[in-house]
Motif scaffolding. Structure first.
Motif, mmCIF file in Angstrom:
data_model
loop_
_atom_site.group_PDB
_atom_site.id
_atom_site.type_symbol
_atom_site.label_atom_id
_atom_site.label_comp_id
_atom_site.label_asym_id
_atom_site.label_seq_id
_atom_site.Cartn_x
_atom_site.Cartn_y
_atom_site.Cartn_z
ATOM 1 N N MET A 95 -15.765 34.967 33.713
ATOM 2 C CA MET A 95 -14.375 35.237 33.351
ATOM 3 C C MET A 95 -13.570 33.940 33.439
ATOM 4 O O MET A 95 -13.588 33.256 34.462
ATOM 5 C CB MET A 95 -13.781 36.293 34.274
ATOM 6 N N GLY A 96 -12.863 33.590 32.375
ATOM 7 C CA GLY A 96 -12.068 32.381 32.362
ATOM 8 C C GLY A 96 -10.667 32.626 32.889
ATOM 9 O O GLY A 96 -10.267 33.764 33.175
ATOM 10 N N GLU A 97 -9.906 31.563 32.964
ATOM 11 C CA GLU A 97 -8.521 31.678 33.423
ATOM 12 C C GLU A 97 -7.638 32.333 32.375
ATOM 13 O O GLU A 97 -6.738 33.110 32.710
ATOM 14 C CB GLU A 97 -7.982 30.281 33.758
ATOM 15 N N PHE A 98 -7.892 32.028 31.084
ATOM 16 C CA PHE A 98 -7.034 32.518 30.007
ATOM 17 C C PHE A 98 -7.732 33.488 29.053
ATOM 18 O O PHE A 98 -7.071 34.158 28.259
ATOM 19 C CB PHE A 98 -6.501 31.341 29.185
ATOM 20 N N VAL A 99 -9.043 33.544 29.091
ATOM 21 C CA VAL A 99 -9.805 34.420 28.202
ATOM 22 C C VAL A 99 -10.857 35.146 29.021
ATOM 23 O O VAL A 99 -11.552 34.528 29.836
ATOM 24 C CB VAL A 99 -10.506 33.619 27.076
ATOM 25 N N ARG A 100 -10.976 36.447 28.806
ATOM 26 C CA ARG A 100 -12.019 37.193 29.517
ATOM 27 C C ARG A 100 -12.608 38.251 28.598
ATOM 28 O O ARG A 100 -11.958 38.725 27.662
ATOM 29 C CB ARG A 100 -11.475 37.824 30.792
ATOM 30 N N LEU A 101 -13.838 38.606 28.908
ATOM 31 C CA LEU A 101 -14.524 39.679 28.186
ATOM 32 C C LEU A 101 -14.570 40.902 29.087
ATOM 33 O O LEU A 101 -15.128 40.855 30.188
ATOM 34 C CB LEU A 101 -15.942 39.254 27.808
ATOM 35 N N GLU A 102 -13.974 41.995 28.635
ATOM 36 C CA GLU A 102 -13.983 43.256 29.367
ATOM 37 C C GLU A 102 -14.850 44.240 28.595
ATOM 38 O O GLU A 102 -14.674 44.421 27.388
ATOM 39 C CB GLU A 102 -12.562 43.811 29.499
ATOM 40 N N VAL A 103 -15.789 44.879 29.268
ATOM 41 C CA VAL A 103 -16.714 45.801 28.612
ATOM 42 C C VAL A 103 -16.503 47.204 29.139
ATOM 43 O O VAL A 103 -16.503 47.434 30.354
ATOM 44 C CB VAL A 103 -18.175 45.370 28.838
ATOM 45 N N ASP A 104 -16.306 48.133 28.226
ATOM 46 C CA ASP A 104 -16.100 49.525 28.610
ATOM 47 C C ASP A 104 -16.651 50.423 27.506
ATOM 48 O O ASP A 104 -16.203 50.360 26.364
ATOM 49 C CB ASP A 104 -14.603 49.808 28.823
#
Length: 259
Positions: free
Chosen positions: A1-10
């Motif tokens: 997980m980055g500071e400004f971009v993240r991948l969320e999986v659901d």
């Protein structure tokens, strides 16, 4: 997980979320984190479709001009190449990708959205390629993807003038594919992406490869590519599952495992 971009999986949907207030301006760090998120989304087997999202207020206001204005020619050559490669990495995700556009998608933000397969926007959005007003031109694929998406004459109008395009015109031009109420943008993107969660992952990847690859070829070469990808699916469980289910249960009854 980055500071400004993240991948969320659901539930099989991966959301690549930009979170750099106030307008998700793209700087060097955002570019790097986007590239990582795109690669992760491409590789994870539990991600079957992808949403690009900048939050409720705005998708992406473009590149960080305050950072760019201090860069040298050599530095901009490096940054420009990295940004273009990052958008290309998003476009190359071998899964259905939808951009959920709120507020503004300008400059690099619109270029990022054009890397998606489908674009859903709020009916109050404004999009455009205003780089010419800064004395530059689009540098993350805007001159190329825009012309392929809406045609060269309309692309030149937008790039030459740098004007902002409101939602209804964006829809009529083909810049976006669907308009919804601003509060419904993300849920509409979830609905679109959700269609593919239990779908034939390999066949979807081959369909995307055939369409995108064929756009860069003449018709004869594109047809040859299509034949290669079409026949290759006979070596996959997607084809076995889909056709067996059709014969035994009728159309639309197959459950795919994404193998």
């Amino acid at each position: 997980m980055g500071e400004f971009v993240r991948l969320e999986v659901d539930g099989g949907i991966g959301t690549i979320r930009l979170e750099r207030p106030p307008v998700n301006a793209i700087n060097g760090q955002v570019t790097a984190e986007l590239a990582v998120a795109a690669q992760e989304a491409a590789e994870r087997s539990d991600v079957r479709a992808v949403i690009l999202y900048g939050g409720e207020k705005t998708f992406c206001g473009g590149a960080d001009v305050k950072e760019m204005v201090t860069r040298s020619y050599v530095e901009m050559r490096s940054f420009g190449a990295k940004l273009q490669n990052t958008v290309a990495a998003v476009a190359a995700i071998p899964k259905p990708v939808v951009a959920a556009i709120t507020g503004y998608a300008l400059g690099g933000g619109l270029e990022l959205a054009m890397g998606a397969d489908y674009r859903i926007a709020g009916d109050n959005v404004k999009v455009g390629q205003p780089e010419i007003l800064l004395g530059i031109i689009p540098g993350a694929g805007g001159t190329q993807r825009l012309a392929r998406l809406i045609g060269p004459s309309k692309a030149k109008d937008l790039v030459f003038t740098g004007r902002f395009v409101k939602a209804e015109e964006a829809l009529s031009l083909g810049l976006v594919d669907q308009l919804v109420a601003p509060d419904d943008v993300y849920s509409a993107a979830q609905k679109w992406a959700g269609q593919f969660v239990n779908g034939p992952a390999v066949a979807l990847a081959q369909a995307k490869a055939a369409i995108d690859g064929g756009l860069d070829m003449d018709l004869a070469s594109g047809l040859k590519l299509e034949t290669q990808l079409f026949t290759s699916l006979w070596a996959t469980e997607d084809q076995t599952t889909g056709m067996t289910s059709f014969v035994e249960n009728g159309p639309g009854k197959a459950t795919f495992e994404g193998k």
